[in-house]
Design an enzyme around this catalytic site. Structure first.
Site, short mmCIF file in Angstrom:
data_model
loop_
_atom_site.label_atom_id
_atom_site.label_comp_id
_atom_site.label_asym_id
_atom_site.label_seq_id
_atom_site.Cartn_x
_atom_site.Cartn_y
_atom_site.Cartn_z
N TYR A 88 0.74 -1.43 -0.04
CA TYR A 88 -0.02 -0.06 -0.09
C TYR A 88 0.70 1.21 -0.04
CZ TYR A 88 -3.16 -3.49 1.81
OH TYR A 88 -3.95 -4.78 1.94
N TYR A 107 -14.27 -4.42 2.76
CA TYR A 107 -13.02 -5.01 2.23
C TYR A 107 -13.07 -6.41 2.79
CZ TYR A 107 -8.01 -5.71 2.20
OH TYR A 107 -6.67 -6.09 1.81
N ASP A 131 -17.32 -12.73 6.94
CA ASP A 131 -15.66 -12.27 6.86
C ASP A 131 -15.42 -11.85 8.22
OD1 ASP A 131 -13.42 -11.32 6.76
OD2 ASP A 131 -13.39 -10.44 4.86
N LYS A 174 -5.85 -13.41 10.92
CA LYS A 174 -5.39 -12.23 11.77
C LYS A 174 -5.17 -12.75 13.16
CE LYS A 174 -6.77 -8.45 8.93
NZ LYS A 174 -5.39 -7.65 8.69
C1 LIG Z 1 -12.20 -8.05 6.84
C2 LIG Z 1 -11.03 -8.61 6.03
N1 LIG Z 1 -11.02 -9.55 5.16
C3 LIG Z 1 -9.81 -10.10 4.54
C4 LIG Z 1 -8.77 -9.36 4.87
C5 LIG Z 1 -7.61 -9.92 4.07
O1 LIG Z 1 -6.62 -10.59 4.88
P1 LIG Z 1 -4.90 -10.70 4.33
O2 LIG Z 1 -4.38 -9.47 4.49
O3 LIG Z 1 -4.47 -11.63 5.58
O4 LIG Z 1 -5.05 -11.24 3.19
C6 LIG Z 1 -8.65 -8.28 5.74
C7 LIG Z 1 -7.44 -7.72 5.96
O5 LIG Z 1 -7.43 -6.54 6.48
C8 LIG Z 1 -9.75 -7.90 6.46
O6 LIG Z 1 -9.70 -6.97 7.43
#
Ligand SMILES: Cc1ncc(COP(=O)(O)O)c(C=O)c1O
Length: 426
Positions: A24, A152, A246, A275
């Site tokens: 980023y 996201y 998610d 995470k």
């Molecule tokens: C809600 C959500 N889904 C998916 C992801 C993507 O995860 P990764 O960065 O481990 O691929 C993130 C990352 O910030 C997220 O906050």
């Protein structure tokens, strides 16, 4: 260690910087990254000896603070026994134990755990599962998803396609990704009507609905009430759609309960976790399906199998770290600590309310947000926090704190003092 206090960046920094491509970041103009030499608790130690109080927990992963001895020992023990073994045709204790524990911890019958190595891939797997759920039943038309504005879900192709094309960071790819349906979360009469109308008109082509429950994280730390999730569940049931939560950001306590879905008493058909799963130590993700979803893959037809298998899936070190992290949730009063952080954030960030540039101040669980009218100089603002001895990384128009759940009252006060001071001076 010698270079740690010398003021000079360490040799490895100068030698390697020209070869790394950072996330980023416009590499031409971005400020150089800070060389980190150590972490401990809620602290990040820089090469020049500065010690920053961490307000972000490394993109929301290090929920027990850095270097927790229980996780470290579990990983060390596993490293001596077996760092990794492929999951094709083989399995190991840490993976099966973790799968069982996740199944027991999650609500309803979310009982089949598919491991992968990042949040984005966990989302890809969830979407693939949902589409194949229909394919395995002979339905070839249901291949699109309903996703939400400000959502996201990751940076891989499938995940990018269900992000908000503007807020989700992938605007450049507009028109190049598979097309899904993007709508507002059904939060009021008008948005609910639009959402329901979309389902009425398109359910034959929809595989499922994907949402970040309670908090849309990277899209701006936007909160929505639990009732929204109940609306989604009812609508999904009416139109026979799979509901994907998610919880890569919200899972493992961040919003106050162990999982955000508990707040609404809603069980999704598929949930994605990552995470904080390993307490911020080793990459790992999991996509967990209900029995009904799994049953659609249970067949005498070999083509009905889920053809997915990341090389490092269920890495033994990562699973050991995750099992140790779950121990800590069992042994230590994490949810009380989160409630305590929420109270602290509420009190501390309230001082930003009413400031001229502040649009909103909000707190949910261990997430504290100060939304500004706009941020003109993001890099400059980030640098101001460093001057205050804290690591806080504003984005979009928000300054936010998502500290480790083990943060002390003093450290939290330091973070909030810095936020109030920096925001006041804007
Ligand atoms: C809600 C959500 N889904 C998916 C992801 C993507 O995860 P990764 O960065 O481990 O691929 C993130 C990352 O910030 C997220 O906050």
């Amino acid at each position: 260690m010698a270079a740690e206090h010398s003021g000079e960046p360490p040799a490895w920094y100068g030698a390697g910087l020209a070869h790394i491509w950072l996330p980023y970041a416009q590499m031409k103009s971005a400020r150089p990254p800070l060389p980190v030499v150590r972490t401990h608790g809620c602290r990040i130690v820089l090469a020049d000896g500065r010690e920053l109080v961490d307000g972000i927990a490394s993109w929301w992963t290090a929920c027990h603070g850095y270097n927790h001895p229980h996780i470290r020992q579990a990983v060390e023990r596993q490293l001596a026994i077996m760092p990794h073994v492929m999951l094709g045709g083989l399995v190991h204790e840490q993976a099966l134990t973790l799968a069982r524990r996740l199944a027991e911890l999650l609500p309803g019958d979310l009982t089949r755990v598919f491991f992968s190595d990042s949040g984005s891939v966990a989302v890809e797997v969830a979407m693939k599962m949902a589409v194949q759920f229909w394919l395995n039943q002979g339905v070839r038309t249901r291949k699109k998803f309903v996703a939400f504005r400000h959502g996201y879900h990751g940076d891989t192709t499938g995940a990018m396609a269900v992000c908000d094309p503007d807020g989700g960071m992938h605007a450049l790819f507009r028109g190049l990704l598979p097309e899904h349906h993007l709508v507002d979360l059904p939060q009021d009469e008008a948005s609910t009507a639009a959402f329901l109308q979309l389902l009425e008109g398109h359910s034959d082509e929809l595989a499922g609905i994907i949402v970040e429950p309670l908090v849309q994280g990277a899209g701006g730390m936007r909160f929505h009430p639990a009732a929204v999730l109940r609306t989604l569940r009812q609508a999904a049931d009416r139109h026979q759609l799979l509901l994907i939560f998610d919880e890569i950001f919200t899972g493992f306590g961040r919003t106050g309960g162990m999982f955000a879905c508990e707040a609404a008493d809603v069980v999704p058909d598929i949930i994605a976790l990552s995470k904080a799963l390993t307490g911020g130590t080793v990459p790992l993700a999991a996509t967990i399906a209900t029995q009904r979803v799994f049953d659609a893959f249970w067949s005498d037809d070999p083509t009905h199998a889920l053809m997915h298998g990341p090389t490092y899936m269920a890495n033994a070190l990562a699973c050991a770290a995750a099992n140790a992290s779950l121990d800590l949730f069992e042994w230590e009063p994490r949810l009380q600590q989160i409630a305590n952080i929420a109270r602290g954030l509420d009190r501390g960030l309230a001082r930003c309310r009413g400031l001229p540039c502040v649009k909103d101040v909000r707190v949910k669980g261990a997430i504290g947000v100060v939304e500004l009218d706009r941020i003109d100089d993001l890099d400059g603002l980030r640098a101001r926090f460093l001057e205050e001895g804290v690591f806080v990384r504003p984005f979009g128009s928000i300054v936010y704190l998502t500290p480790a759940f083990t943060i002390s009252d003093e450290e939290l006060a330091t973070l909030m003092r810095a936020v109030v001071k920096v925001v006041k001076a804007l």
